[in-house]
Design a protein around this motif. Structure first.
Motif, PDB file in Angstrom:
ATOM      1  N   GLY A  90       0.760  -1.379   0.180  1.00 35.26           N
ATOM      2  CA  GLY A  90       0.107   0.096   0.047  1.00 35.26           C
ATOM      3  C   GLY A  90       0.795   1.361   0.274  1.00 35.26           C
ATOM      4  O   GLY A  90       0.442   2.365  -0.307  1.00 35.26           O
ATOM      5  N   HIS A  91       2.139   1.091   0.419  1.00 33.45           N
ATOM      6  CA  HIS A  91       3.032   2.377   0.538  1.00 33.45           C
ATOM      7  C   HIS A  91       3.640   2.231  -1.009  1.00 33.45           C
ATOM      8  O   HIS A  91       4.166   3.321  -1.597  1.00 33.45           O
ATOM      9  CB  HIS A  91       4.121   2.326   1.662  1.00 33.45           C
ATOM     10  CG  HIS A  91       3.308   2.154   2.954  1.00 33.45           C
ATOM     11  ND1 HIS A  91       3.788   1.605   4.108  1.00 33.45           N
ATOM     12  CD2 HIS A  91       2.203   2.401   3.287  1.00 33.45           C
ATOM     13  CE1 HIS A  91       3.163   1.665   5.075  1.00 33.45           C
ATOM     14  NE2 HIS A  91       1.990   2.258   4.784  1.00 33.45           N
ATOM     15  N   ILE A  96       3.016   0.821  -4.007  1.00 34.33           N
ATOM     16  CA  ILE A  96       2.337   1.007  -5.114  1.00 34.33           C
ATOM     17  C   ILE A  96       2.271   2.611  -5.551  1.00 34.33           C
ATOM     18  O   ILE A  96       2.831   2.985  -6.566  1.00 34.33           O
ATOM     19  CB  ILE A  96       1.045   0.547  -5.100  1.00 34.33           C
ATOM     20  CG1 ILE A  96       1.119  -1.182  -5.194  1.00 34.33           C
ATOM     21  CG2 ILE A  96       0.048   1.200  -6.244  1.00 34.33           C
ATOM     22  CD1 ILE A  96      -0.069  -1.536  -4.968  1.00 34.33           C
ATOM     23  N   PRO A  97       1.913   3.601  -4.514  1.00 34.93           N
ATOM     24  CA  PRO A  97       1.857   5.118  -5.128  1.00 34.93           C
ATOM     25  C   PRO A  97       3.258   5.622  -5.153  1.00 34.93           C
ATOM     26  O   PRO A  97       3.506   6.368  -6.202  1.00 34.93           O
ATOM     27  CB  PRO A  97       1.170   5.518  -3.702  1.00 34.93           C
ATOM     28  CG  PRO A  97       1.229   4.842  -2.901  1.00 34.93           C
ATOM     29  CD  PRO A  97       1.120   3.263  -3.450  1.00 34.93           C
ATOM     30  N   PRO A 110       1.215   9.300   1.433  1.00 34.39           N
ATOM     31  CA  PRO A 110       0.326   8.383   0.629  1.00 34.39           C
ATOM     32  C   PRO A 110      -1.113   8.453   1.117  1.00 34.39           C
ATOM     33  O   PRO A 110      -1.832   7.458   0.898  1.00 34.39           O
ATOM     34  CB  PRO A 110       1.024   7.311   0.976  1.00 34.39           C
ATOM     35  CG  PRO A 110       1.486   7.434   2.287  1.00 34.39           C
ATOM     36  CD  PRO A 110       2.121   8.795   2.575  1.00 34.39           C
ATOM     37  N   ASN A 121      -1.024  12.233  -2.101  1.00 38.13           N
ATOM     38  CA  ASN A 121      -1.556  11.400  -3.066  1.00 38.13           C
ATOM     39  C   ASN A 121      -3.043  11.377  -3.331  1.00 38.13           C
ATOM     40  O   ASN A 121      -3.738  10.681  -2.624  1.00 38.13           O
ATOM     41  CB  ASN A 121      -1.077   9.943  -2.913  1.00 38.13           C
ATOM     42  CG  ASN A 121      -1.469   9.047  -4.233  1.00 38.13           C
ATOM     43  OD1 ASN A 121      -1.974   9.560  -5.319  1.00 38.13           O
ATOM     44  ND2 ASN A 121      -1.583   7.908  -4.260  1.00 38.13           N
ATOM     45  N   THR A 177      -2.079   5.496  -9.019  1.00 39.30           N
ATOM     46  CA  THR A 177      -2.275   4.072  -8.943  1.00 39.30           C
ATOM     47  C   THR A 177      -1.671   3.510  -9.866  1.00 39.30           C
ATOM     48  O   THR A 177      -1.207   3.939 -11.037  1.00 39.30           O
ATOM     49  CB  THR A 177      -3.812   3.994  -9.120  1.00 39.30           C
ATOM     50  OG1 THR A 177      -4.334   4.362 -10.267  1.00 39.30           O
ATOM     51  CG2 THR A 177      -4.671   4.803  -7.789  1.00 39.30           C
ATOM     52  N   ARG A 178      -1.551   2.259  -9.717  1.00 36.93           N
ATOM     53  CA  ARG A 178      -0.773   1.216 -10.524  1.00 36.93           C
ATOM     54  C   ARG A 178      -1.507   0.920 -11.800  1.00 36.93           C
ATOM     55  O   ARG A 178      -2.824   0.516 -11.672  1.00 36.93           O
ATOM     56  CB  ARG A 178      -0.253   0.045  -9.850  1.00 36.93           C
ATOM     57  CG  ARG A 178       0.417  -0.928 -10.738  1.00 36.93           C
ATOM     58  CD  ARG A 178       0.822  -2.338 -10.035  1.00 36.93           C
ATOM     59  NE  ARG A 178       1.344  -3.113 -10.700  1.00 36.93           N
ATOM     60  CZ  ARG A 178       1.546  -4.473 -10.562  1.00 36.93           C
ATOM     61  NH1 ARG A 178       1.181  -4.944  -9.329  1.00 36.93           N
ATOM     62  NH2 ARG A 178       2.205  -5.209 -11.252  1.00 36.93           N
ATOM     63  N   TRP A 229      -5.637   3.962   1.716  1.00 41.24           N
ATOM     64  CA  TRP A 229      -5.830   5.059   0.967  1.00 41.24           C
ATOM     65  C   TRP A 229      -5.239   4.612  -0.626  1.00 41.24           C
ATOM     66  O   TRP A 229      -6.089   4.947  -1.549  1.00 41.24           O
ATOM     67  CB  TRP A 229      -4.692   6.215   0.881  1.00 41.24           C
ATOM     68  CG  TRP A 229      -5.356   7.316   0.358  1.00 41.24           C
ATOM     69  CD1 TRP A 229      -4.555   8.292  -0.539  1.00 41.24           C
ATOM     70  CD2 TRP A 229      -6.688   8.090   0.610  1.00 41.24           C
ATOM     71  NE1 TRP A 229      -5.260   9.205  -1.008  1.00 41.24           N
ATOM     72  CE2 TRP A 229      -6.570   9.202  -0.512  1.00 41.24           C
ATOM     73  CE3 TRP A 229      -7.837   7.819   1.212  1.00 41.24           C
ATOM     74  CZ2 TRP A 229      -7.736  10.034  -0.715  1.00 41.24           C
ATOM     75  CZ3 TRP A 229      -8.830   8.483   0.808  1.00 41.24           C
ATOM     76  CH2 TRP A 229      -8.764   9.692  -0.044  1.00 41.24           C
ATOM     77  N   SER A 230      -4.403   3.656  -0.830  1.00 43.31           N
ATOM     78  CA  SER A 230      -3.938   3.207  -2.234  1.00 43.31           C
ATOM     79  C   SER A 230      -5.136   2.389  -2.576  1.00 43.31           C
ATOM     80  O   SER A 230      -5.551   2.602  -3.803  1.00 43.31           O
ATOM     81  CB  SER A 230      -2.811   2.336  -2.276  1.00 43.31           C
ATOM     82  OG  SER A 230      -1.781   3.104  -2.139  1.00 43.31           O
ATOM     83  N   SER A 231      -5.813   1.813  -1.917  1.00 40.38           N
ATOM     84  CA  SER A 231      -7.089   0.745  -2.252  1.00 40.38           C
ATOM     85  C   SER A 231      -8.250   1.742  -2.628  1.00 40.38           C
ATOM     86  O   SER A 231      -8.887   1.560  -3.589  1.00 40.38           O
ATOM     87  CB  SER A 231      -7.591  -0.188  -1.281  1.00 40.38           C
ATOM     88  OG  SER A 231      -6.413  -1.200  -1.081  1.00 40.38           O
ATOM     89  N   GLU A 267      -7.733   3.180  -6.083  1.00 37.23           N
ATOM     90  CA  GLU A 267      -7.972   2.430  -6.968  1.00 37.23           C
ATOM     91  C   GLU A 267      -9.215   2.157  -7.284  1.00 37.23           C
ATOM     92  O   GLU A 267      -9.827   1.757  -8.351  1.00 37.23           O
ATOM     93  CB  GLU A 267      -7.308   0.961  -6.603  1.00 37.23           C
ATOM     94  CG  GLU A 267      -5.581   1.066  -6.911  1.00 37.23           C
ATOM     95  CD  GLU A 267      -4.917  -0.042  -6.547  1.00 37.23           C
ATOM     96  OE1 GLU A 267      -3.623  -0.314  -6.840  1.00 37.23           O
ATOM     97  OE2 GLU A 267      -5.742  -0.986  -5.939  1.00 37.23           O
TER      98      GLU A 267
END
Length: 453
Positions: free
Chosen positions: A19-20, A22-23, A139, A213, A243-244, A348-350, A353
């Motif tokens: 989660g860290h 990926i961004p 992030p 982000n 995001t990836r 937050w990454s999820s 996405e």
């Protein structure tokens, strides 16, 4: 703002956790491809052999040099600690390796700055000793950053525990935040984590700048507030969503994608709770029974606690469910046309996405700033349903059934889908030339280019 050719070189230091990473990897990729910045990405990986990690490394473009830092010595990280404590101890263990890499880069490259994340603050002092300007890549949302800025004064204004706060916290530009939804380190004043968090909050003011982000349309009030010039606070740049992309064949051909291909559009609940989060056995059972009782199709990526599933669960739900106990391509799943809902821990990454895939959410936050994120998504962005918890914090099976049915079947779900679709479109425009995030990144790139010796 026109982007010129650059001779700047940045070092980026990332703490453990996909989660860290990926961004951070997407920040590195965007800086290299769009802004012509050379990048050395220093990575603390909790599992360097993880297929997701290896796939991400393979996706990095030319101009990004990834360096995997050695793992901590065996038994040096205590068992049973919180995820946040484990992350910070891993970063501290890596500092000698970070120092040797930075020293090497300074002697061979024109390093303009070091960019760290929130858990890599132990490296900030090292950057100062080496004469490197230190920036923070944050992030999480700007709402959480605003709380960080205000936390030192907040703890002075209220002497009790924040879970007992009688009124929500009201910060400039932010939604009202209830005491229990404040970040995890503020929930217990007796812990080391609490004091470490406050120390970190004061250090934010020493950064040369903070890249966040997020994007203005997702958090309009607080982004505009933090973009205003301030004599004390460092410049804040909203540069997301980062995001990836779906790039590998393994993503497209994973067993979960094959299963989803057979399901109707917007009919499937995707359940995934992050690489660090592990539910207790009782909550795993209630979640499983809730999914079963809802009668709706689901894909559940469950790692670390799959042995807590009710006996016979997979067999009883094999007609409507698909359980994955190892890595799964989250973004490919979220972008699949059969997905109608994401039950998420609100990392937050999820979240980003899900929003950029146009998928509404149901929140099941566990640690760090995830409860704050859930509040933001529910009360601010309005793209999420939040289940009601029991007094013990458990979300019972009946509540799981209720929220799943509301989103998949009900009018409430249509409202969420419309709103998240608007934010999906806004995210695309934010990153295009002339968009809010494109311009914000161009501003800080201009500063880095001026730092080239």
């Amino acid at each position: 703002m026109e982007i010129q050719g650059s001779t700047a070189h940045l070092a980026l230091l990332c703490s453990p956790g996909m989660g860290h990473l990926i961004p951070f990897a997407q920040l590195a990729s965007r800086l290299a491809k769009v802004y012509n910045i050379a990048i050395t990405l220093l990575i603390n990986s909790e599992n360097p052999s993880n297929p997701a990690y290896l796939s991400l490394l393979d996706s990095l473009p030319d101009g990004v040099d990834a360096v995997t830092l050695p793992l901590p010595p065996p038994n040096s990280i205590p068992e049973g600690g919180s995820p946040m404590t484990k992350i910070i101890l891993t970063v501290i263990s890596s500092l000698p390796h970070v120092h040797s890499n930075l020293t090497r880069l300074i002697s061979t490259k024109s390093l303009s700055a070091l960019v760290i994340d929130l858990f890599s603050f132990p490296a900030k002092e090292m950057a100062g000793q080496l004469g490197l300007p230190c920036y923070l890549f944050y992030p999480s949302p700007c709402t959480a950053l605003a709380l960080n800025f205000h936390a030192p004064e907040l703890v002075k204004s209220y002497q009790g525990e924040f879970k007992d706060l009688p009124e929500p916290v009201k910060l400039p530009g932010c939604i009202p935040i209830s005491g229990p939804d404040l970040v995890e380190p503020l929930q217990d004043r007796t812990t080391e984590m609490y004091h470490g968090f406050l120390q970190l909050c004061t250090q934010l003011f020493d950064m040369k700048g903070i890249l966040v982000n997020t994007y203005e349309e997702l958090e309009p009030g607080v982004v505009k507030t933090l973009r205003e010039p301030d004599e004390v606070r460092p410049p804040v740049y909203a540069v997301g969503p980062l995001t990836r992309p779906i790039e590998s064949e393994a993503d497209r051909t994973h067993e979960s994608i094959t299963w989803l291909d057979l399901q109707p559009d917007k009919s499937v609940v995707y359940v995934a709770l992050g690489s660090w989060g592990i539910l207790n056995q009782e909550q795993v059972r209630e979640l499983a029974l809730g999914l079963e009782l809802s009668g709706h199709r689901f894909v559940w990526v469950i790692t670390g606690c799959s042995d807590a599933l009710p006996e016979g669960f997979e067999e009883k739900t094999k007609e409507i469910g698909h359980v994955v106990t190892s890595w799964a391509p989250q973004l490919a799943i979220l972008k699949h046309k059969s997905i109608g809902l994401f039950l998420t821990h609100c990392g937050w990454s999820s979240v980003l996405e899900s929003v950029t895939s146009g998928v509404p959410m149901v929140s099941l936050p566990m640690y760090a700033e995830q409860r704050l994120n859930a509040a933001l998504l529910t009360d601010g962005a309005k793209v999420c349903f939040r289940p009601k918890e029991s007094e013990s914090g458990l979300i019972p099976r009946d509540e799981i059934v209720r929220v799943v049915k509301c989103v998949i079947e009900g009018e409430e779900g249509e409202v969420l889908r419309k709103r998240v679709g608007e934010l999906k479109n806004a995210a695309v425009h934010a990153l295009l030339e002339g968009g809010s995030s494109y311009q914000a990144m161009a501003e800080v790139v201009e500063v880095w280019n001026k730092n080239v010796a």
